[in-house]
Design a protein around this motif. Structure first.
Motif, short mmCIF file in Angstrom:
data_model
loop_
_atom_site.label_atom_id
_atom_site.label_comp_id
_atom_site.label_asym_id
_atom_site.label_seq_id
_atom_site.Cartn_x
_atom_site.Cartn_y
_atom_site.Cartn_z
N ARG A 23 0.83 -1.21 0.00
CA ARG A 23 0.00 0.00 0.00
C ARG A 23 0.86 1.26 0.00
N GLU A 68 4.06 1.59 -0.68
CA GLU A 68 4.94 1.68 -1.86
C GLU A 68 4.17 2.18 -3.08
N ILE A 69 3.01 1.57 -3.30
CA ILE A 69 2.25 1.92 -4.51
C ILE A 69 1.69 3.34 -4.41
N LEU A 70 1.21 3.70 -3.21
CA LEU A 70 0.66 5.04 -3.07
C LEU A 70 1.74 6.11 -3.16
N ALA A 95 4.44 5.82 -4.99
CA ALA A 95 4.75 5.90 -6.43
C ALA A 95 3.70 6.73 -7.15
N ALA A 96 2.44 6.53 -6.75
CA ALA A 96 1.36 7.31 -7.37
C ALA A 96 1.50 8.79 -7.01
N GLU A 97 1.92 9.05 -5.77
CA GLU A 97 2.10 10.44 -5.34
C GLU A 97 3.20 11.11 -6.14
N ALA A 101 4.16 10.32 -9.09
CA ALA A 101 3.66 10.52 -10.46
C ALA A 101 2.76 11.74 -10.54
N ALA A 102 1.89 11.88 -9.53
CA ALA A 102 0.98 13.04 -9.52
C ALA A 102 1.76 14.33 -9.39
N MET A 107 -1.00 14.32 -3.42
CA MET A 107 -1.69 13.21 -4.09
C MET A 107 -3.19 13.33 -3.85
N TYR A 113 -7.55 2.71 -3.70
CA TYR A 113 -6.68 1.60 -3.35
C TYR A 113 -7.35 0.74 -2.28
N GLN A 131 0.83 -1.32 -9.44
CA GLN A 131 1.42 0.03 -9.31
C GLN A 131 1.19 0.85 -10.57
N VAL A 136 -0.54 4.44 -10.63
CA VAL A 136 0.26 5.57 -11.14
C VAL A 136 -0.47 6.23 -12.31
N ALA A 159 -3.16 8.32 -10.93
CA ALA A 159 -2.65 9.54 -10.32
C ALA A 159 -2.28 10.57 -11.38
N ARG A 160 -1.75 10.06 -12.49
CA ARG A 160 -1.36 10.98 -13.56
C ARG A 160 -2.56 11.53 -14.31
#
Lengths: 141, 168
Positions: free
Chosen positions: A24, A26-28, A30-32, A34-35, B1, B9, B35, B39, B42-43
């Motif tokens: 959770r 790690e993935i969040l 990475a998403a952060e 990216a955002a 984010m 999630y 992931q 991602v 998020a993008r």
């Protein structure tokens, strides 16, 4: 419930593995990231129009602007260094020069003659005659 | 984010994980694809705004990402069917030896199914989707979804019949 349905129920009751809890964060994260990168790229995209114009190679634009300034500056400096009345002063011709010019004009007129020829001297335009008339002329000759 | 990502999630990661693990049979690949999905969201948060059913949309994203991964991987392994035939089980461990044996056999049997049948079987049995929903998610005709399920289930039944009859 028939055998097929029993079999399907038996399968669907099998519990699947839980998602690893560590994923959770790690993935969040990475998403952060990216955002954030998308947000940063959007901010840099909102630049003033003049910066977008000069963006590809600002050094080249600066060099071009300097060259133009140099040219304009030199032009201004050279115009200021000339005597102010030089360009505008008109010297009236002396009487001797005027006589000389008239004499040359007369000589030129004698040599060349009048520019316009008289109407009688002009060649007639060639008008085609009928072929039969030509034939008569040929036979009479 | 965006806070939406965390909520998404928490609501959907488990379902996506199980689907992807069943499809890829590899935890690293599952994690990578999972992931990739988040991602991407998020993008491009606008992607989800247009979706009517978030779960269905996320499964479609995950499926497409997994298919891309499988295609890339198939260049290396040459045979697409080898993908997913590994020993990783998508099912939870249990202390009951009969259940363990059944889950191991079920996992192996699922691994032998072609990925397109495995995807349909998983969505029908463990997500409880209708054929109409499966067809929408996987972007296939409804009849194709139904026939893939039938073929897949027949293979599972043939493969599991001895152990199923034994422990029933």
């Amino acid at each position: 419930m028939n055998r097929d349905e029993q079999f399907e129920n038996r399968l669907s009751r099998q519990p699947v593995k839980p998602v690893p809890p560590a994923w959770r964060a790690e993935i969040l994260s990475a998403a952060e990231r990216a955002a954030d990168s998308v947000h940063a790229s959007r901010i840099t995209r909102h630049v003033p129009w003049w910066r977008e114009l000069f963006w590809p190679c600002p050094q080249a634009w600066a060099a071009l602007a300097t060259a133009w300034l140099l040219i304009v500056g030199l032009n201004v400096v050279s115009r200021e260094s000339l005597p102010p009345t030089l360009a505008r002063r008109v010297v009236p011709p002396s009487p001797q020069i005027r006589d000389l010019l008239k004499q040359q004009e007369r000589l030129f007129a004698e040599l060349v003659g009048p520019l316009e020829k008289s109407v009688a001297d002009r060649p007639k335009p060639a008008t085609p005659q009928p072929r039969s008339a030509r034939r008569e002329e040929f036979l009479s000759a | 984010m965006p806070a939406d990502i965390e909520r998404l999630y928490d609501e959907h990661a488990q379902a996506l994980f199980a689907f992807l693990l069943n499809l890829t049979r590899d935890e690293d690949d599952t994690r990578d694809v999972l992931q990739e999905v988040f991602v991407k969201l998020a993008r491009q948060p606008e992607l989800l705004r247009a979706a009517r059913d978030a779960r269905a949309f996320l499964i479609r994203l995950a499926h497409n990402a997994a298919i891309d991964l499988m295609r890339r991987r198939s260049v290396r392994t040459r045979h697409n069917e080898q993908f997913g035939a590994e020993k990783i089980s998508p099912f939870a461990a249990t202390a009951d030896p009969d259940e363990t044996a059944f889950r191991d056999e079920l996992s192996a049997a699922l691994g032998e199914l072609p990925p397109d049948q495995r995807a349909v079987v998983h969505l029908k049995l463990w997500e409880g989707l209708t054929f109409e929903q499966i067809a929408t998610v996987l972007e296939i005709p409804q009849n194709t979804a139904a026939s893939r399920y039938r073929y897949g289930l027949d293979k599972l039944r043939d493969r599991l019949r001895p152990i199923y009859e034994e422990i029933k």
